[in-house]
Design a protein around this motif. Structure first.
Motif, short mmCIF file in Angstrom:
data_model
loop_
_atom_site.label_atom_id
_atom_site.label_comp_id
_atom_site.label_asym_id
_atom_site.label_seq_id
_atom_site.Cartn_x
_atom_site.Cartn_y
_atom_site.Cartn_z
N GLU A 130 37.13 42.74 42.37
CA GLU A 130 36.45 43.45 41.27
C GLU A 130 36.20 44.77 41.66
OE1 GLU A 130 35.87 42.48 38.34
OE2 GLU A 130 35.43 40.42 38.32
N LEU A 133 39.84 46.52 41.84
CA LEU A 133 40.26 46.74 40.32
C LEU A 133 39.82 47.91 39.61
CD1 LEU A 133 40.81 43.10 39.14
CD2 LEU A 133 42.41 44.49 40.41
N ASP A 134 38.48 47.95 39.94
CA ASP A 134 37.63 49.03 39.18
C ASP A 134 38.01 50.31 39.72
OD1 ASP A 134 36.12 47.35 37.93
OD2 ASP A 134 34.35 47.16 39.11
N GLY A 137 41.84 51.07 38.68
CA GLY A 137 42.21 50.90 37.30
C GLY A 137 43.75 50.67 37.06
N ALA A 138 43.99 50.38 35.79
CA ALA A 138 45.30 49.81 35.24
C ALA A 138 46.31 50.78 35.36
CB ALA A 138 45.27 49.26 33.84
N TYR A 140 47.31 47.33 37.12
CA TYR A 140 46.83 46.89 38.43
C TYR A 140 48.06 46.19 39.37
CZ TYR A 140 42.65 46.72 35.72
OH TYR A 140 41.69 47.16 34.68
N SER A 157 48.96 45.27 33.48
CA SER A 157 47.66 46.27 32.81
C SER A 157 46.56 44.86 32.28
CB SER A 157 48.08 46.90 31.60
OG SER A 157 48.87 47.88 32.07
N ASP A 158 46.73 43.78 32.40
CA ASP A 158 45.84 42.57 32.09
C ASP A 158 44.94 42.41 33.09
OD1 ASP A 158 44.62 40.32 31.30
OD2 ASP A 158 46.16 39.48 30.00
N ARG A 159 43.62 42.62 33.22
CA ARG A 159 42.91 42.55 33.99
C ARG A 159 42.49 41.10 34.54
NH1 ARG A 159 38.56 46.05 36.50
NH2 ARG A 159 36.99 44.65 37.45
N ALA A 162 45.38 39.84 36.53
CA ALA A 162 45.36 40.39 37.97
C ALA A 162 44.07 39.62 38.57
CB ALA A 162 44.86 41.77 37.74
N LEU A 163 43.20 39.27 37.97
CA LEU A 163 41.92 38.50 38.63
C LEU A 163 42.58 37.17 38.85
CD1 LEU A 163 38.90 39.42 36.54
CD2 LEU A 163 39.26 39.91 38.92
#
Length: 291
Positions: A130, A133-134, A137-138, A140, A157-159, A162-163
């Motif tokens: 997390e 990713l923060d 940023g996108a 990712y 670009s979809d968080r 990515a997670l």
């Protein structure tokens, strides 16, 4: 010279075919091989990731050279076992093959060798993922640290996507997104001298207009004119040669083919990743161009 090619795919077909056309080569063997290779070489069963099995086959056939195609046997140390059995082998040791076997190891080598690449974060917990990713940023960029047959990278670009990918891996490298044309440069090395082959490009994403998911590559072409002679010289000087020199300095010399996946950014070429073998499908076009 008798040669044994290890592997089953299009890459190994291209390697075996090129070897069969060399006047110095009297016999080509492949293990396990595939039906296409059987048209011009003798096939043998083998556990390709078992060093003892491959070495025993090489000695039984009396071959002079073993050429290992895929990354999994190299990371498993098959080249080490073959050399210890007294047979010459094209391919890096298990230690050197970690350049592909571990994204985190490769990033450490890049940092210490001064190789330009995307800034990384190595993550082993959901909290670290997390935070990374923060930070970046996108879009990712999430890479499985382990071998994933060329399919361990998600750029999105979809968080949530990515997670999901990060959480499906034991350890991941999350890094800054690099923008620009992507190209591959392959170099042959004995651990000291480095010789580049022609650049090549493959097609990564499925579906028209790159609308689908990332793949291991679905066709390739060479030469890749986006990598000009000037840029190629810069890649050799700034990326490939420093890496080979660093590996030798650390007493894990790299021998075989070193595959640099590159992004040609506005500030110059940057290394996306190293692979410890020829690409499939790039090998197929490279072998047809090789004299």
């Amino acid at each position: 010279m008798k040669v044994l090619v290890i592997g089953t795919g299009g890459r190994e077909h291209a390697l075996a075919l090129a070897l069969s056309r060399d006047p110095q080569v009297t016999e080509v063997h492949a293990a396990p091989g595939n039906p296409g290779i059987a048209a011009f070489a003798l096939l043998h069963p083998v556990n390709a990731t078992d060093g003892a099995d491959v070495a025993a086959l090489a000695n039984r056939l009396g071959v002079d050279l073993v050429v290992i195609g895929p990354e999994a046997p190299l990371v498993a140390g098959v080249a080490d076992a073959v050399r210890q059995a007294g047979v010459a082998c094209f391919g890096p040791s298990a230690q050197a093959a970690q350049l592909e076997g571990s994204k985190a190891f490769a990033k450490q080598v890049m940092a210490e060798a001064g190789v330009p690449t995307a800034e990384p974060r190595v993550c082993t917990t959901p909290e670290e993922v997390e935070a990374a990713l923060d930070f970046f940023g996108a879009p990712y960029v999430v890479k499985d640290d382990a071998l994933a047959a060329g399919k361990g990278v998600v750029v999105t670009s979809d968080r949530a996507e990515a997670l999901d990918h990060a959480n499906s891996c034991e350890r991941v490298v999350i890094e800054a997104f690099l923008d620009g044309p992507e190209v591959s440069l392959f170099a042959i090395t004995d651990g000291v001298t480095v010789v580049p082959l022609q650049p090549a490009q493959d097609f990564k994403r499925a579906l028209d207009n790159d609308a689908g998911p990332n793949t291991g590559g679905m066709g390739a072409y060479s030469p890749a004119r986006v990598l000009t002679p000037e840029l190629e010289a810069r890649v050799m000087k700034e990326i490939i040669e420093p890496t080979v020199a660093y590996m030798a300095q650390k007493e894990m010399p790299y021998q075989g083919v070193l595959f640099a996946g590159l992004m040609l950014t506005e500030t110059g070429p940057k290394l996306i990743e190293y692979n410890c073998r020829f690409g499939d499908p790039e090998c197929q076009v490279l072998m047809t161009r090789l004299d």
